[in-house]
Design a protein around this motif. Structure first.
Motif, PDB file in Angstrom:
ATOM      1  N   GLU A  49      40.506  35.769  46.334  1.00  0.00           N
ATOM      2  CA  GLU A  49      39.823  34.677  45.641  1.00  0.00           C
ATOM      3  C   GLU A  49      40.203  34.649  44.158  1.00  0.00           C
ATOM      4  O   GLU A  49      40.395  33.585  43.573  1.00  0.00           O
ATOM      5  CB  GLU A  49      38.301  34.840  45.785  1.00  0.00           C
ATOM      6  N   ILE A  50      40.305  35.830  43.544  1.00  0.00           N
ATOM      7  CA  ILE A  50      40.711  35.882  42.142  1.00  0.00           C
ATOM      8  C   ILE A  50      42.119  35.310  41.975  1.00  0.00           C
ATOM      9  O   ILE A  50      42.407  34.588  41.020  1.00  0.00           O
ATOM     10  CB  ILE A  50      40.639  37.335  41.624  1.00  0.00           C
ATOM     11  N   ARG A  51      43.000  35.613  42.931  1.00  0.00           N
ATOM     12  CA  ARG A  51      44.374  35.094  42.895  1.00  0.00           C
ATOM     13  C   ARG A  51      44.382  33.573  42.895  1.00  0.00           C
ATOM     14  O   ARG A  51      45.128  32.930  42.148  1.00  0.00           O
ATOM     15  CB  ARG A  51      45.130  35.639  44.111  1.00  0.00           C
ATOM     16  N   LYS A  52      43.518  32.991  43.724  1.00  0.00           N
ATOM     17  CA  LYS A  52      43.437  31.530  43.775  1.00  0.00           C
ATOM     18  C   LYS A  52      43.001  30.959  42.433  1.00  0.00           C
ATOM     19  O   LYS A  52      43.537  29.951  41.957  1.00  0.00           O
ATOM     20  CB  LYS A  52      42.448  31.100  44.862  1.00  0.00           C
ATOM     21  N   ARG A  53      42.023  31.603  41.803  1.00  0.00           N
ATOM     22  CA  ARG A  53      41.537  31.112  40.509  1.00  0.00           C
ATOM     23  C   ARG A  53      42.631  31.201  39.455  1.00  0.00           C
ATOM     24  O   ARG A  53      42.834  30.257  38.684  1.00  0.00           O
ATOM     25  CB  ARG A  53      40.321  31.929  40.042  1.00  0.00           C
ATOM     26  N   LEU A  54      43.319  32.338  39.408  1.00  0.00           N
ATOM     27  CA  LEU A  54      44.381  32.502  38.417  1.00  0.00           C
ATOM     28  C   LEU A  54      45.493  31.485  38.610  1.00  0.00           C
ATOM     29  O   LEU A  54      46.022  30.926  37.633  1.00  0.00           O
ATOM     30  CB  LEU A  54      44.946  33.926  38.481  1.00  0.00           C
ATOM     31  N   ASP A  55      45.874  31.253  39.873  1.00  0.00           N
ATOM     32  CA  ASP A  55      46.927  30.269  40.149  1.00  0.00           C
ATOM     33  C   ASP A  55      46.485  28.866  39.739  1.00  0.00           C
ATOM     34  O   ASP A  55      47.269  28.080  39.187  1.00  0.00           O
ATOM     35  CB  ASP A  55      47.293  30.291  41.639  1.00  0.00           C
ATOM     36  N   TYR A  56      45.219  28.551  39.984  1.00  0.00           N
ATOM     37  CA  TYR A  56      44.695  27.226  39.617  1.00  0.00           C
ATOM     38  C   TYR A  56      44.688  27.056  38.102  1.00  0.00           C
ATOM     39  O   TYR A  56      45.107  26.028  37.565  1.00  0.00           O
ATOM     40  CB  TYR A  56      43.281  27.076  40.191  1.00  0.00           C
ATOM     41  N   TRP A  57      44.229  28.101  37.368  1.00  0.00           N
ATOM     42  CA  TRP A  57      44.212  28.008  35.909  1.00  0.00           C
ATOM     43  C   TRP A  57      45.628  27.935  35.342  1.00  0.00           C
ATOM     44  O   TRP A  57      45.872  27.251  34.348  1.00  0.00           O
ATOM     45  CB  TRP A  57      43.453  29.203  35.323  1.00  0.00           C
ATOM     46  N   ALA A  58      46.561  28.649  35.965  1.00  0.00           N
ATOM     47  CA  ALA A  58      47.954  28.574  35.506  1.00  0.00           C
ATOM     48  C   ALA A  58      48.497  27.158  35.683  1.00  0.00           C
ATOM     49  O   ALA A  58      49.225  26.648  34.817  1.00  0.00           O
ATOM     50  CB  ALA A  58      48.813  29.583  36.277  1.00  0.00           C
ATOM     51  N   LYS A  59      48.133  26.507  36.781  1.00  0.00           N
ATOM     52  CA  LYS A  59      48.568  25.130  37.037  1.00  0.00           C
ATOM     53  C   LYS A  59      47.978  24.195  35.970  1.00  0.00           C
ATOM     54  O   LYS A  59      48.689  23.355  35.394  1.00  0.00           O
ATOM     55  CB  LYS A  59      48.109  24.713  38.436  1.00  0.00           C
ATOM     56  N   LEU A  60      46.671  24.332  35.675  1.00  0.00           N
ATOM     57  CA  LEU A  60      46.052  23.508  34.635  1.00  0.00           C
ATOM     58  C   LEU A  60      46.676  23.766  33.267  1.00  0.00           C
ATOM     59  O   LEU A  60      46.856  22.830  32.467  1.00  0.00           O
ATOM     60  CB  LEU A  60      44.547  23.781  34.577  1.00  0.00           C
ATOM     61  N   ARG A  61      46.981  25.015  32.999  1.00  0.00           N
ATOM     62  CA  ARG A  61      47.561  25.369  31.692  1.00  0.00           C
ATOM     63  C   ARG A  61      48.909  24.685  31.527  1.00  0.00           C
ATOM     64  O   ARG A  61      49.243  24.167  30.437  1.00  0.00           O
ATOM     65  CB  ARG A  61      47.700  26.880  31.580  1.00  0.00           C
ATOM     66  N   ARG A  62      49.722  24.643  32.613  1.00  0.00           N
ATOM     67  CA  ARG A  62      51.031  23.961  32.536  1.00  0.00           C
ATOM     68  C   ARG A  62      50.834  22.461  32.340  1.00  0.00           C
ATOM     69  O   ARG A  62      51.540  21.819  31.553  1.00  0.00           O
ATOM     70  CB  ARG A  62      51.817  24.235  33.822  1.00  0.00           C
ATOM     71  N   GLU A  63      49.874  21.891  33.087  1.00  0.00           N
ATOM     72  CA  GLU A  63      49.668  20.439  32.998  1.00  0.00           C
ATOM     73  C   GLU A  63      49.156  20.010  31.613  1.00  0.00           C
ATOM     74  O   GLU A  63      49.511  18.919  31.121  1.00  0.00           O
ATOM     75  CB  GLU A  63      48.658  19.994  34.058  1.00  0.00           C
ATOM     76  N   ARG A  64      48.367  20.859  30.972  1.00  0.00           N
ATOM     77  CA  ARG A  64      47.762  20.490  29.689  1.00  0.00           C
ATOM     78  C   ARG A  64      48.550  21.008  28.490  1.00  0.00           C
ATOM     79  O   ARG A  64      48.109  20.876  27.353  1.00  0.00           O
ATOM     80  CB  ARG A  64      46.306  21.007  29.635  1.00  0.00           C
ATOM     81  N   GLY A  65      49.677  21.614  28.793  1.00  0.00           N
ATOM     82  CA  GLY A  65      50.561  22.043  27.701  1.00  0.00           C
ATOM     83  C   GLY A  65      50.006  23.196  26.924  1.00  0.00           C
ATOM     84  O   GLY A  65      50.314  23.319  25.729  1.00  0.00           O
TER      85      GLY A  65
END
Length: 442
Positions: free
Chosen positions: A426-442
């Motif tokens: 579950e932690i892995r999913k959260r980290l991957d999701y935040w990494a995706k948002l971080r890329r999208e928001r620059g």
């Protein structure tokens, strides 16, 4: 004071004579008189030992002696004082408080003004609390005392970092079979008679001592007391006489470390049956259950980590349960924790992440965090850009702003890489999701 009557003086002299003639236990009579008489600690007292080198320079710094009971810590401290012509002062942390320490320090200062140094031996030094340990620092720094502290607990866990930084830790080893045999031979020479044991019983008696020299001599004295004229004990008779059996493993050698390693690796390898076997071996041999409880807590943080966050909670609860119930009921809680750890999902991701972060922190130096996450309580700090541009995450979509929190000179780092196991999935999913948002928001 009125002069004593003749019969009173006679009684005093008689009492003094009786005290000299009073029987002394064998360990006291065989206490080493020189450092070369100490057995089992050749790594510090041999020709190239740490203490031997110190004494060659006629200087002595503060020391912490770490080792099991009966290995010579008190004796060596006393002999060091003799060898360096220091006044020997001994206190125990079990019976001493702040007022006692102040008296000892004041006496040492007065002694120093008269040109005499003081070696202060503190037994069970780990039992002093943090504030009491800190009180030693000034008198160590100005040379009022040379501190020699003795502890059976790991100094890294039990002593203040400030105290440890001012003292050298010397490890005393449990006495091995050869060292115990030297004690027996010395005792036989002093007593003028052989131990009434056959070869096997003699080896069993050495194992019964469990690496403790004082215990070895006390047991030998019990054997002499128990033997009738011409009687020779075999191993079975010896255990019947002493009502004490040899341990399943010898903590004075590699057995102690081999079994704790086997327990740890069985837990890591998800084998609850093997883990329970080694736990039972150690408990049956008389291992301190709290030592095992501490190791179990370590296993929880090192090998299970966040794959099952409940592991640490359960292990701490097992330790508290043992504290509350004692033996033998409390040992069941430790066994239950061992089963839980062995059957839990495994991860050392947090352990590795912390190690990596520590390395980067040490190598990177005192880097300033980015100014946008620093508080700005003054106008000057605001004018310098402190707090400027900070985005309050709770106001951002998904409560995630995607800001960079690392020092600019260091750049973004990745330490924690959770596996796809247990709760860390579950932690892995959260980290991957935040990494995706971080890329999208620059």
């Amino acid at each position: 004071m009125s002069p004593k009557r003749p019969h009173e003086a006679t009684n005093l002299f008689a009492a003094a004579g009786m005290e000299q003639d009073a029987p002394r236990p064998l360990p006291d009579r065989l206490r080493p008189r020189t450092l070369s008489d100490v057995v089992g600690q050749d790594h510090i007292l041999g020709p190239d030992g740490a203490l031997t080198r110190m004494l060659a320079t006629r200087t002595l710094g503060s020391l912490i002696f770490w080792g099991p009971p009966g290995t010579g810590k008190t004796t060596v401290a006393r002999l060091l004082a003799d060898a360096t012509e220091l006044h020997f002062e001994q206190i125990s942390a079990v019976f001493s408080g702040v007022a006692d320490l102040k008296k000892v320090f004041d006496a040492a200062r007065a002694r120093r003004e008269m040109g005499k140094g003081t070696l202060l031996f503190v037994d069970e030094v780990h039992r002093f609390n943090r504030a009491q340990q800190d009180s030693f620092l000034p008198v160590m720094e100005d040379g009022t005392v040379v501190l020699v502290g003795a502890t059976t607990e790991n100094p890294s866990f039990e002593l203040n970092a400030a105290l440890l930084s001012r003292a050298r830790v010397l490890v005393f080893h449990s006495l091995d079979a050869a060292a115990i045999e030297k004690l027996f031979a010395h005792a036989e020479k002093i007593e003028g008679r052989k131990l009434p044991l056959d070869a096997e019983a003699r080896a069993v008696l050495a194992r019964m001592a469990d690496g403790d020299g004082r215990a070895a001599l006390t047991l030998a004295e019990e054997v002499w007391r128990s033997a009738r004229e011409g009687e020779i004990f075999n191993a079975a008779a010896l255990q019947d006489i002493l009502q004490r059996r040899a341990p399943i493993y010898d903590k004075s050698a590699d057995g102690h470390y081999n079994l704790i390693s086997a327990l740890h690796k069985s837990v890591r390898g998800s084998d609850p049956d093997a883990a329970l076997y080694y736990l039972a071996r150690m408990l049956d041999a008389g291992e301190d259950p709290l030592f095992l409880a501490r190791r179990v807590v370590r296993m929880a943080v090192e090998d299970i980590g966040l794959a099952d966050p409940q592991a640490l909670v359960i292990c701490n609860a097992a330790k508290d349960t043992y504290d509350f119930l004692g033996s033998p009921e409390g040992e069941l809680a430790i066994a239950q924790a061992v089963i839980y750890l062995a059957t839990a999902p495994k991860s050392n991701a947090a352990y590795k992440a912390f190690g990596a972060a520590m390395r980067v922190a040490k190598e990177g130096g005192s880097l300033l965090p980015p100014k946008h996450i620093l508080n700005s309580p003054t106008k000057l700090m605001k004018s310098e850009g402190y707090g400027g541009g900070y985005q309050y995450d709770h106001d951002a979509p998904d409560a995630f702003s995607g800001q960079d929190y690392f020092p600019e000179a260091l750049g973004r780092q990745t330490f924690y890489d959770p596996p796809d196991r247990g709760f860390e999935r579950e932690i892995r999913k959260r980290l991957d999701y935040w990494a995706k948002l971080r890329r999208e928001r620059g």
